[in-house]
Write a protein that holds these residues in place. Structure first.
Motif, PDB file in Angstrom:
ATOM      1  N   LEU A  99       2.207  11.053  -4.549  1.00  0.00           N
ATOM      2  CA  LEU A  99       1.300  10.111  -5.213  1.00  0.00           C
ATOM      3  C   LEU A  99       0.685   9.146  -4.212  1.00  0.00           C
ATOM      4  CD1 LEU A  99       0.177   9.092  -7.923  1.00  0.00           C
ATOM      5  CD2 LEU A  99       2.184   7.609  -8.100  1.00  0.00           C
ATOM      6  N   PHE A 100       1.487   8.664  -3.273  1.00  0.00           N
ATOM      7  CA  PHE A 100       1.021   7.731  -2.248  1.00  0.00           C
ATOM      8  C   PHE A 100      -0.101   8.350  -1.411  1.00  0.00           C
ATOM      9  CE2 PHE A 100       1.293   6.132   2.134  1.00  0.00           C
ATOM     10  CZ  PHE A 100       1.145   4.771   1.937  1.00  0.00           C
ATOM     11  N   LEU A 101       0.099   9.572  -0.938  1.00  0.00           N
ATOM     12  CA  LEU A 101      -0.895  10.225  -0.089  1.00  0.00           C
ATOM     13  C   LEU A 101      -2.163  10.566  -0.868  1.00  0.00           C
ATOM     14  CD1 LEU A 101       1.355  12.609   2.063  1.00  0.00           C
ATOM     15  CD2 LEU A 101       0.351  10.410   2.720  1.00  0.00           C
ATOM     16  N   ILE A 102      -2.005  11.074  -2.083  1.00  0.00           N
ATOM     17  CA  ILE A 102      -3.179  11.437  -2.886  1.00  0.00           C
ATOM     18  C   ILE A 102      -3.998  10.198  -3.232  1.00  0.00           C
ATOM     19  CG2 ILE A 102      -3.910  12.341  -5.135  1.00  0.00           C
ATOM     20  CD1 ILE A 102      -1.512  14.257  -4.985  1.00  0.00           C
ATOM     21  N   ALA A 103      -3.308   9.113  -3.629  1.00  0.00           N
ATOM     22  CA  ALA A 103      -4.017   7.871  -3.962  1.00  0.00           C
ATOM     23  C   ALA A 103      -4.772   7.335  -2.755  1.00  0.00           C
ATOM     24  CB  ALA A 103      -3.024   6.830  -4.475  1.00  0.00           C
ATOM     25  N   ASN A 104      -4.156   7.400  -1.573  1.00  0.00           N
ATOM     26  CA  ASN A 104      -4.822   6.934  -0.362  1.00  0.00           C
ATOM     27  C   ASN A 104      -6.042   7.777  -0.030  1.00  0.00           C
ATOM     28  OD1 ASN A 104      -3.482   4.719   1.600  1.00  0.00           O
ATOM     29  ND2 ASN A 104      -1.899   5.602   0.301  1.00  0.00           N
ATOM     30  N   MET A 105      -5.919   9.089  -0.154  1.00  0.00           N
ATOM     31  CA  MET A 105      -7.056   9.966   0.143  1.00  0.00           C
ATOM     32  C   MET A 105      -8.219   9.715  -0.811  1.00  0.00           C
ATOM     33  SD  MET A 105      -5.592  13.693   1.295  1.00  0.00           S
ATOM     34  CE  MET A 105      -4.770  14.005  -0.278  1.00  0.00           C
ATOM     35  N   LEU A 106      -7.910   9.590  -2.096  1.00  0.00           N
ATOM     36  CA  LEU A 106      -8.968   9.339  -3.076  1.00  0.00           C
ATOM     37  C   LEU A 106      -9.649   7.996  -2.823  1.00  0.00           C
ATOM     38  CD1 LEU A 106      -7.310  10.632  -6.385  1.00  0.00           C
ATOM     39  CD2 LEU A 106      -9.189  11.688  -5.099  1.00  0.00           C
ATOM     40  N   ALA A 107      -8.850   6.967  -2.557  1.00  0.00           N
ATOM     41  CA  ALA A 107      -9.410   5.629  -2.320  1.00  0.00           C
ATOM     42  C   ALA A 107     -10.276   5.619  -1.062  1.00  0.00           C
ATOM     43  CB  ALA A 107      -8.282   4.606  -2.203  1.00  0.00           C
ATOM     44  N   MET A 108      -9.780   6.229   0.027  1.00  0.00           N
ATOM     45  CA  MET A 108     -10.535   6.229   1.276  1.00  0.00           C
ATOM     46  C   MET A 108     -11.826   7.027   1.159  1.00  0.00           C
ATOM     47  SD  MET A 108      -7.665   6.348   4.336  1.00  0.00           S
ATOM     48  CE  MET A 108      -6.799   7.802   3.741  1.00  0.00           C
ATOM     49  N   THR A 109     -11.765   8.180   0.493  1.00  0.00           N
ATOM     50  CA  THR A 109     -12.962   9.010   0.352  1.00  0.00           C
ATOM     51  C   THR A 109     -14.008   8.323  -0.523  1.00  0.00           C
ATOM     52  OG1 THR A 109     -11.600  11.005   0.549  1.00  0.00           O
ATOM     53  CG2 THR A 109     -13.809  11.264  -0.353  1.00  0.00           C
ATOM     54  N   VAL A 131      -6.158  -0.205   1.023  1.00  0.00           N
ATOM     55  CA  VAL A 131      -5.606   0.954   1.732  1.00  0.00           C
ATOM     56  C   VAL A 131      -4.922   0.514   3.027  1.00  0.00           C
ATOM     57  CG1 VAL A 131      -6.243   3.016   3.052  1.00  0.00           C
ATOM     58  CG2 VAL A 131      -7.164   2.667   0.757  1.00  0.00           C
ATOM     59  N   VAL A 132      -5.583  -0.382   3.771  1.00  0.00           N
ATOM     60  CA  VAL A 132      -4.998  -0.876   5.022  1.00  0.00           C
ATOM     61  C   VAL A 132      -3.641  -1.526   4.773  1.00  0.00           C
ATOM     62  CG1 VAL A 132      -5.274  -2.565   6.882  1.00  0.00           C
ATOM     63  CG2 VAL A 132      -7.222  -1.177   6.163  1.00  0.00           C
ATOM     64  N   ILE A 133      -3.561  -2.345   3.724  1.00  0.00           N
ATOM     65  CA  ILE A 133      -2.312  -3.060   3.424  1.00  0.00           C
ATOM     66  C   ILE A 133      -1.229  -2.101   2.945  1.00  0.00           C
ATOM     67  CG2 ILE A 133      -1.260  -4.804   1.926  1.00  0.00           C
ATOM     68  CD1 ILE A 133      -3.993  -6.242   1.931  1.00  0.00           C
ATOM     69  N   THR A 134      -1.574  -1.189   2.024  1.00  0.00           N
ATOM     70  CA  THR A 134      -0.560  -0.259   1.498  1.00  0.00           C
ATOM     71  C   THR A 134      -0.067   0.702   2.573  1.00  0.00           C
ATOM     72  OG1 THR A 134      -2.347   1.193   0.705  1.00  0.00           O
ATOM     73  CG2 THR A 134      -1.411  -0.369  -0.869  1.00  0.00           C
ATOM     74  N   GLN A 135      -0.950   1.118   3.474  1.00  0.00           N
ATOM     75  CA  GLN A 135      -0.504   1.997   4.552  1.00  0.00           C
ATOM     76  C   GLN A 135       0.411   1.267   5.528  1.00  0.00           C
ATOM     77  OE1 GLN A 135      -3.563   4.165   6.562  1.00  0.00           O
ATOM     78  NE2 GLN A 135      -3.929   5.528   4.827  1.00  0.00           N
ATOM     79  N   ALA A 136       0.096  -0.001   5.800  1.00  0.00           N
ATOM     80  CA  ALA A 136       0.973  -0.790   6.673  1.00  0.00           C
ATOM     81  C   ALA A 136       2.371  -0.903   6.085  1.00  0.00           C
ATOM     82  CB  ALA A 136       0.370  -2.174   6.899  1.00  0.00           C
ATOM     83  N   LEU A 137       2.441  -1.099   4.772  1.00  0.00           N
ATOM     84  CA  LEU A 137       3.738  -1.192   4.101  1.00  0.00           C
ATOM     85  C   LEU A 137       4.404   0.180   3.989  1.00  0.00           C
ATOM     86  CD1 LEU A 137       2.748  -3.668   1.234  1.00  0.00           C
ATOM     87  CD2 LEU A 137       4.122  -4.192   3.262  1.00  0.00           C
TER      88      LEU A 137
END
Length: 301
Positions: A99-109, A131-137
Motif C-alpha cells: 500500500l505504501f509503495l502504490i500510494a507513493n507511485m500514484l501520488a508522485m505520478t 510524499v517527501v515527508i512520508t518517504q523520509a519516515l
C-alpha cells in the motif's frame, strides 16, 4: 544619471557647511559598484538566454518533478527490493508495504503531471511535499542530515512552483490581485528562496576538501546569501545553476558506472535531486525574488 553618482556633483562627499563630519558613502559606493558590475553580467546573460526565456518556466517545472518521476520508475524496476527493505529492515507489515509503495507511485505520478501541465498547483505541491515527508519516515531517513537538507531544497523548489503559479494568475486576470493573495505570494517566494540553498550547505560540509572545492564553496555560499536576501537574486541563482549543473555532471555521472556498481543508485538519486533544485532556481531566475528582497526595496527607494 552619471553626474548624480559622482562625489563632486551637487556637493556630495564634500565637507558640510556647518562644520560637521563629511558623509561616509563608502558602503553605498561599494554596493553601487557591485550592482553596476552584476547588472552588466545580467544584461549579458539576458541577451544570451533570450531564445530560451519563454521556455524557462516549463523547463523549471519539469526539472523540479523529475526526481519524483525517477523515483516512481525506481520503485517499479526494483519492486521486490523495495518490499524486502521495507519489510525486513523497516519492519512494516507486508500488506502495508504494498500500500505504501502504490500510494507513493500514484501520488508522485499524478502530482508531477499536474505540476508540468500547470493545473491545480496547490494540490500538486501539497501532495509532493507529503510524499517527501512520508518517504523520509517510511525509509527511516528522517535523521540523515544530508537527506534532510536535500529534501528541504526540493521543498523550496516546490514552493517556487506555487509562487510562479500565483504570478501567472496575476498576469492572466485584469486588475490588481487581492491583498491576501499578494501577501501569500511574497511569503512563499521568500520561503522558497531560503529552502533552495540548503542543498548547497549540505554540499559544503560533506566530502573531501581541496583547493577547487574551497573556491567553489566560497562562490556558492556568497551566491546563496545573495539569493536569501534577494540581492541580485537572478544573477546569483544563475551562478548556482551553473555550479550545481557542473558538479552534478562531474560527480553524479551514474551513466558511466557499471550496472551493479554499489554507488550507481546513490549517484542517480543525487543527480535527479540536484536537477529538481536547479529547476527551482530556474523559476527564481524567471519570476524574480519577490517583494521581500533587496532588489525590490531598491526599486522603491
Amino acid at each position: 544619471m552619471a553626474q548624480l553618482r559622482g562625489q563632486g556633483s551637487y556637493g556630495i562627499g564634500a565637507p558640510t557647511p556647518f562644520g560637521g563630519p563629511p558623509e561616509d558613502n563608502s558602503e553605498q559606493s561599494a554596493l553601487d559598484t557591485i550592482r553596476q558590475q552584476t547588472s552588466k553580467i545580467e544584461d549579458l546573460l539576458d541577451s544570451i538566454s533570450e531564445p530560451i526565456k519563454p521556455f524557462l518556466p516549463a523547463i523549471g517545472r519539469f526539472l523540479i518533478v523529475v526526481t519524483f518521476i525517477e523515483d516512481t520508475l525506481r520503485i517499479i524496476t526494483q519492486w521486490k527490493d523495495q518490499l524486502l527493505y521495507l519489510h525486513d529492515y523497516r519492519h512494516i507489515p507486508s500488506g502495508l508495504t504494498h500500500l505504501f509503495l502504490i500510494a507513493n507511485m500514484l501520488a508522485m505520478t499524478t502530482c508531477s503531471t499536474l505540476v508540468i501541465i500547470r493545473r491545480h498547483s496547490e494540490f500538486a505541491v501539497c501532495g509532493l511535499i507529503g510524499v517527501v515527508i512520508t518517504q523520509a519516515l517510511g525509509y527511516g531517513l528522517i535523521f540523515d542530515l544530508n537527506f534532510f537538507l536535500r529534501n528541504l531544497s526540493v521543498m523550496g523548489g516546490l514552493l517556487m512552483v506555487l509562487s510562479d503559479s500565483w504570478v501567472r494568475k496575476t498576469k492572466a486576470f485584469a486588475g490588481l490581485p487581492q491583498l491576501e493573495e499578494k501577501d501569500r505570494k511574497m511569503y512563499f517566494q521568500l520561503a522558497g528562496r531560503v529552502l533552495l540553498i540548503f542543498l548547497f550547505i549540505g554540499f559544503v560540509f560533506s566530502g573531501q576538501w581541496s583547493v577547487w572545492r574551497v573556491i567553489v564553496s566560497l562562490l556558492g555560499l556568497v551566491a546563496c546569501v545573495m539569493v536569501v536576501v534577494g540581492f541580485k537574486a537572478k544573477f546569483s541563482a544563475t551562478l548556482l545553476v551553473v555550479i550545481l549543473s557542473v558538479f552534478n555532471i562531474l560527480v553524479n555521472n551514474f551513466w558511466t558506472l557499471h550496472e551493479h556498481h554499489p554507488h550507481k543508485d546513490f549517484a542517480k538519486y543525487d543527480f535527479f535531486q540536484i536537477l529538481s533544485i536547479v529547476g527551482g532556481l530556474l523559476l527564481l531566475v524567471n519570476s524574480g525574488p519577490g517583494q521581500f528582497s533587496i532588489d525590490e526595496k531598491k526599486k522603491v527607494y
